[in-house]
Motif scaffolding. Structure first.
Motif, PDB file in Angstrom:
ATOM      1  N   PRO A   1      33.798 -12.967  82.243  1.00 18.73           N
ATOM      2  CA  PRO A   1      32.581 -13.674  81.794  1.00 18.73           C
ATOM      3  C   PRO A   1      31.376 -13.466  82.718  1.00 18.73           C
ATOM      4  N   ARG A   2      31.573 -12.766  83.854  1.00 15.44           N
ATOM      5  CA  ARG A   2      30.499 -12.588  84.824  1.00 15.44           C
ATOM      6  C   ARG A   2      29.243 -11.974  84.205  1.00 15.44           C
ATOM      7  N   LYS A   3      29.451 -10.974  83.327  1.00 16.06           N
ATOM      8  CA  LYS A   3      28.287 -10.308  82.734  1.00 16.06           C
ATOM      9  C   LYS A   3      27.466 -11.294  81.906  1.00 16.06           C
ATOM     10  N   GLU A   4      28.153 -12.157  81.174  1.00 11.64           N
ATOM     11  CA  GLU A   4      27.441 -13.158  80.370  1.00 11.64           C
ATOM     12  C   GLU A   4      26.713 -14.142  81.286  1.00 11.64           C
ATOM     13  N   GLU A   5      27.345 -14.480  82.413  1.00 12.76           N
ATOM     14  CA  GLU A   5      26.714 -15.403  83.359  1.00 12.76           C
ATOM     15  C   GLU A   5      25.470 -14.773  83.981  1.00 12.76           C
ATOM     16  N   VAL A   6      25.573 -13.485  84.318  1.00 12.64           N
ATOM     17  CA  VAL A   6      24.407 -12.783  84.873  1.00 12.64           C
ATOM     18  C   VAL A   6      23.275 -12.787  83.845  1.00 12.64           C
ATOM     19  N   ALA A   7      23.634 -12.566  82.575  1.00 12.20           N
ATOM     20  CA  ALA A   7      22.610 -12.577  81.514  1.00 12.20           C
ATOM     21  C   ALA A   7      21.913 -13.934  81.459  1.00 12.20           C
ATOM     22  N   LEU A   8      22.667 -15.018  81.687  1.00  9.88           N
ATOM     23  CA  LEU A   8      22.052 -16.357  81.685  1.00  9.88           C
ATOM     24  C   LEU A   8      21.033 -16.478  82.813  1.00  9.88           C
ATOM     25  N   THR A   9      21.385 -15.944  83.998  1.00 10.00           N
ATOM     26  CA  THR A   9      20.443 -16.038  85.128  1.00 10.00           C
ATOM     27  C   THR A   9      19.216 -15.145  84.902  1.00 10.00           C
TER      28      THR A   9
ATOM     29  N   VAL B   1      16.233 -17.656  89.523  1.00  7.25           N
ATOM     30  CA  VAL B   1      17.121 -17.169  90.583  1.00  7.25           C
ATOM     31  C   VAL B   1      17.699 -15.816  90.153  1.00  7.25           C
ATOM     32  N   GLY B   2      17.508 -14.806  90.987  1.00  5.89           N
ATOM     33  CA  GLY B   2      18.084 -13.489  90.713  1.00  5.89           C
ATOM     34  C   GLY B   2      19.483 -13.417  91.309  1.00  5.89           C
ATOM     35  N   PHE B   3      20.461 -13.004  90.514  1.00  7.10           N
ATOM     36  CA  PHE B   3      21.862 -13.049  90.947  1.00  7.10           C
ATOM     37  C   PHE B   3      22.456 -11.641  90.940  1.00  7.10           C
ATOM     38  N   VAL B   4      23.016 -11.242  92.087  1.00  6.32           N
ATOM     39  CA  VAL B   4      23.712  -9.947  92.175  1.00  6.32           C
ATOM     40  C   VAL B   4      25.178 -10.225  92.495  1.00  6.32           C
ATOM     41  N   PRO B   5      26.064 -10.098  91.512  1.00  8.41           N
ATOM     42  CA  PRO B   5      27.477 -10.387  91.770  1.00  8.41           C
ATOM     43  C   PRO B   5      28.181  -9.247  92.505  1.00  8.41           C
ATOM     44  N   GLN B   6      29.407  -9.526  92.927  1.00  6.91           N
ATOM     45  CA  GLN B   6      30.177  -8.594  93.755  1.00  6.91           C
ATOM     46  C   GLN B   6      30.320  -7.207  93.115  1.00  6.91           C
ATOM     47  N   ASP B   7      30.645  -7.194  91.811  1.00  5.99           N
ATOM     48  CA  ASP B   7      30.901  -5.903  91.158  1.00  5.99           C
ATOM     49  C   ASP B   7      29.675  -5.373  90.424  1.00  5.99           C
ATOM     50  N   GLY B   8      28.537  -5.983  90.635  1.00  8.63           N
ATOM     51  CA  GLY B   8      27.317  -5.525  89.956  1.00  8.63           C
ATOM     52  C   GLY B   8      27.180  -6.097  88.567  1.00  8.63           C
ATOM     53  N   ALA B   9      28.298  -6.142  87.837  1.00  7.33           N
ATOM     54  CA  ALA B   9      28.322  -6.663  86.446  1.00  7.33           C
ATOM     55  C   ALA B   9      27.191  -6.072  85.605  1.00  7.33           C
ATOM     56  N   LEU B  10      27.082  -4.752  85.617  1.00 13.91           N
ATOM     57  CA  LEU B  10      26.042  -4.104  84.810  1.00 13.91           C
ATOM     58  C   LEU B  10      26.431  -4.154  83.336  1.00 13.91           C
TER      59      LEU B  10
ATOM     60  N   SER C   1      28.133   5.608  90.781  1.00 15.81           N
ATOM     61  CA  SER C   1      28.979   5.298  91.939  1.00 15.81           C
ATOM     62  C   SER C   1      28.786   3.821  92.306  1.00 15.81           C
ATOM     63  N   GLY C   2      29.640   3.313  93.219  1.00 12.06           N
ATOM     64  CA  GLY C   2      29.559   1.904  93.621  1.00 12.06           C
ATOM     65  C   GLY C   2      28.189   1.543  94.172  1.00 12.06           C
ATOM     66  N   GLY C   3      27.645   2.414  95.041  1.00  8.50           N
ATOM     67  CA  GLY C   3      26.341   2.156  95.647  1.00  8.50           C
ATOM     68  C   GLY C   3      25.229   2.172  94.614  1.00  8.50           C
ATOM     69  N   GLU C   4      25.310   3.122  93.677  1.00  9.28           N
ATOM     70  CA  GLU C   4      24.290   3.215  92.619  1.00  9.28           C
ATOM     71  C   GLU C   4      24.323   1.976  91.734  1.00  9.28           C
ATOM     72  N   LYS C   5      25.546   1.532  91.433  1.00  9.17           N
ATOM     73  CA  LYS C   5      25.676   0.334  90.592  1.00  9.17           C
ATOM     74  C   LYS C   5      25.023  -0.869  91.262  1.00  9.17           C
TER      75      LYS C   5
END
Lengths: 298, 231
Positions: A192-200, B81-90, B139-143
Motif C-alpha cells: 500500500p506504500r505507493k497509494e500512501e505516497v500518492a496521498l502525500t 509534506v513531501g515523502f520519500v519512502p525506503q524503496d522509492g515506491a515509484l 537502478s536503485g540510485g536512479e529510483k
C-alpha cells in the motif's frame, strides 16, 4: 571442541540424486494431465461432420451460443464492477464485522450450485421483494413519467425468474465470489506504500485508488475477468433452476448439453461441449493477449 | 526564505498506536530550513513517527504543527509534506517524467509550468536523460533520485525521508547524501530523515534525534561525538 570426538563428522557426506523427487512430482502431474487431455479427446469419438453441420445450422444452438457469450460477457463486467471495490475494501481497511463479511462472501463458493438456484428463486418470490415491488409500482402508477412514456407499471415485476436477466443473475452470483477472492488477494499482495505516497502528493483516497491502485492491479483484474467469464460459461445448476431451459429464450450452452444428452443426442451434446472448450480457450488467449500476462495469478 | 520564529515541524505530546505498538507523549521539534536525522533501533517506532507527520497514521492524542499551523486533523494531501519512502515506491505505470509531474497534474498546473518544473528538477537531480524511461528499469540510485524529485515537485515545506539510502552501494550512497543536502538547501524545506547509518548523520544532520524506549532524545554535538566513538 574437537572434531575427532564426533565420528559422524568424519564420514563422507553424500546426498541421494534428485531423480526420485522429480519422478514422484512428474508422475503426479502426469496423471492429472493425462486425465485432462484424455477426457477431452474421448469426446471426439462421438463427433462427426454431420453433428458439426447441425451445430451451425440449428437455430436453437446458435441462439444458445449467442446468449452464452453475451451473458458471460455482461456477467464478467458486473463481477469486476462489484469485486474490485469489495476486494479493495477487504484488503485495505479494518472494520468491525470484517471477518463475518468475508465469510458471507464465500457462501456461493461453498454452496452446491443447485442450491444457489433454489435460493435465488425463493428470494425473488419472497414477500420482502414483493414489498419493494409494490412500493416501486405505486410510485410510478399514474405518474406523469409513466403516462408520458406509455408505461404500465401495474404489470412490472422485480422477479426476473425464467428470463434472460435471470441467466445473468445466476451466473453473477457464483462467478462474483471467485472474482472477489482474486481481487482481494491481488490487493493483499500489493504494497500500500505507493497509494500512501500518492496521498502525500495531493491525491484524495479516490484519486489514489484510480490513479495508483487500479493500474497496479491490472494483472489481477484480468485474471478475475478470465475466471469470471469461464465460471459463467460453465454454470449449470443455478441457471437450470432459476432461468429454466426454454429454447431460444434462456437456453445457454451448458443447458444445451444437458438437453441434448437427456434426449440421447450424444453427438450434438459432445459437439456443444467441444464448442464450449474452444470458446473458453479462445477467450483465455484473448485475455492473455489483452493483458500481456500469464493466465496464472502470480 | 527567512527563518520563522517557531519551529517548522513540531510534535507536542503526540500519542500514536500501530496495532499493539504504541508511542506515547512524543515531543520533537525541527526549526525552519534544518536537516534533522532520527536514529533508532528497528521496531523502535521511527517510521510510525514519520507516517504520523505525513498523515498516514492518526494520532490518538497531541498536536502536530507545521510552520505554526495545527495540521493534526488534516488529510495527507493537505499537509504539504513531501515523502520519500525506503524503496522509492515509484508509480511503475508512468515513466520518469510523469512520476515527477504527478503531484503537479493532480494540482492542475498548466502544462507549460509542469514541463518547466520537471526540467528544473531533472537538472537538479541529474536525471535529464531518464525522463522518458520506464521506472522499472532504473537502478536503485536512479529510483531514489526520481522519488526525491517527485516529493520536491510541489514545493513542500517539510520533507520526510524514510531510510532512502539504506539499499544503495557505497559510492551511490555518498552521491545521494550530497544530493539530499543540496535538495534540502534548494527547496528551503525542513527535513526529517530516518537513518541507521552514523555516516549519514555526520554528513547531513543539523540536528540529531534518537528514539529510545519510546522517547525522542535530541543529542547535542558533543554527545554525538561520544556516541559515534562508541559505534
Amino acid at each position: 571442541m574437537n572434531k575427532n570426538n564426533y565420528p559422524s563428522a568424519s564420514l563422507p557426506y553424500k546426498i541421494k540424486g534428485d531423480k526420485l523427487f522429480f519422478t514422484i512430482m512428474l508422475s503426479l502431474c502426469g496423471i492429472y494431465i493425462f486425465l485432462l487431455i484424455g477426457m477431452v479427446l474421448a469426446d471426439f469419438r462421438f463427433i462427426d461432420i454431420k453433428s458439426i453441420k447441425n451445430f451451425f445450422n440449428d437455430p436453437n444452438i446458435i441462439s444458445s451460443l449467442k446468449l452464452s457469450i453475451a451473458s458471460c460477457s455482461i456477467t464478467t463486467v458486473l463481477c469486476l464492477w462489484v469485486a474490485i471495490p469489495i476486494g479493495y475494501i477487504l484488503s485495505r481497511y479494518e472494520f468491525r464485522g470484517k471477518s463475518i463479511l468475508d465469510s458471507i462472501l464465500d457462501i456461493p463458493i461453498m454452496l452446491p450450485p443447485l442450491v444457489i438456484g433454489i435460493c435465488l428463486l425463493f428470494f425473488f418470490s419472497s414477500p420482502f421483494v414483493k414489498y419493494f415491488e409494490e412500493i416501486f409500482i405505486n410510485i410510478f402508477k399514474g405518474s406523469f413519467i409513466a403516462n408520458w412514456f406509455g408505461w404500465e407499471p401495474q404489470y412490472w415485476t422485480f422477479n426476473p425468474a425464467f428470463t434472460k436477466l435471470s441467466v445473468i443473475i445466476a451466473q453473477f452470483m457464483v462467478a462474483c465470489a471467485f472474482a472477489v477472492r482474486i481481487m482481494k488477494s491481488t490487493f493483499d499482495e500489493m504494497n500500500p506504500r505507493k497509494e500512501e505516497v500518492a496521498l502525500t502528493l495531493g491525491c484524495s483516497k479516490g484519486q489514489s485508488f484510480w490513479l495508483v491502485a487500479l493500474p497496479n492491479a491490472k494483472r489481477g483484474i484480468i485474471t478475475a475477468a478470465t475466471l469470471a467469464w469461464a465460471r459463467s460459461l460453465g454454470e449449470f445448476g443455478p441457471i437450470l433452476i432459476f432461468a429454466g431451459t426454454t429454447r431460444m429464450k434462456t437456453e445457454v450452452l451448458s443447458t444445451s448439453v444437458y438437453l441434448e444428452f437427456s434426449v440421447g443426442n450424444i453427438a450434438m451434446a459432445t459437439t456443444i461441449s467441444m464448442a464450449m472448450i474452444m470458446t473458453a480457450i479462445f477467450i483465455n488467449i484473448i485475455m492473455r493477449q489483452f493483458g500481456g500476462i500469464k493466465l496464472s495469478h502470480d | 526564505m527567512e527563518e520563522s520564529n517557531y519551529p517548522m515541524i513540531e510534535l507536542i505530546d503526540v500519542t500514536v498506536s500501530a496495532g499493539k505498538f504504541q508511542l506515547t507523549n512524543i515531543n520533537l521539534s525541527i526549526p525552519d530550513n534544518q536537516y534533522g536525522i532520527l536514529l533508532g533501533r528497528t521496531g523502535s517506532g521511527k517510521t510510525t513517527i514519520m507516517e504520523t507527520i505525513c498523515g498516514l497514521k492518526k494520532t490518538t492524542k497531541g498536536t502536530i504543527l507545521i510552520d505554526g499551523q495545527d495540521i493534526t486533523q488534516l488529510k495527507p494531501a493537505e499537509r504539504g509534506v513531501g515523502f520519500v519512502p525506503q524503496d522509492g515506491a515509484l508509480f511503475d505505470q508512468f515513466n520518469v517524467f510523469d512520476n515527477l509531474a504527478f503531484s503537479l497534474k493532480i494540482r492542475k498546473w498548466k502544462k507549460s509550468e509542469i514541463n518547466e518544473r520537471v526540467c528544473e528538477l531533472a537538472e537538479l537531480l541529474g536525471i535529464e536523460s531518464l525522463l522518458n524511461r520506464n521506472t522499472t528499469n532504473l537502478s536503485g540510485g536512479e529510483k531514489q533520485r526520481v522519488s526525491l524529485g517527485r516529493a520536491l515537485a510541489f514545493f513542500p515545506s517539510v520533507l520526510c525521508f524514510d531510510e532512502p539510502l539504506s539499499a544503495l552501494d557505497e559510492e551511490t550512497h555518498d552521491d545521494m547524501c550530497h544530493l539530499l543536502k543540496n535538495a534540502q538547501q534548494y527547496s528551503n524545506a525542513s527535513v526529517l530523515h530516518i537513518s541507521h547509518n552514523p555516516k549519514e548523520h555526520q554528513r547531513l544532520a543539523d540536528l540529531t534525534f534518537e528514539i529510545k524506549d519510546g522517547n525522542v532524545i535530541q543529542y547535542q554535538p558533543e554527545e554525538l561525538i561520544l556516541k559515534d566513538q562508541k559505534i
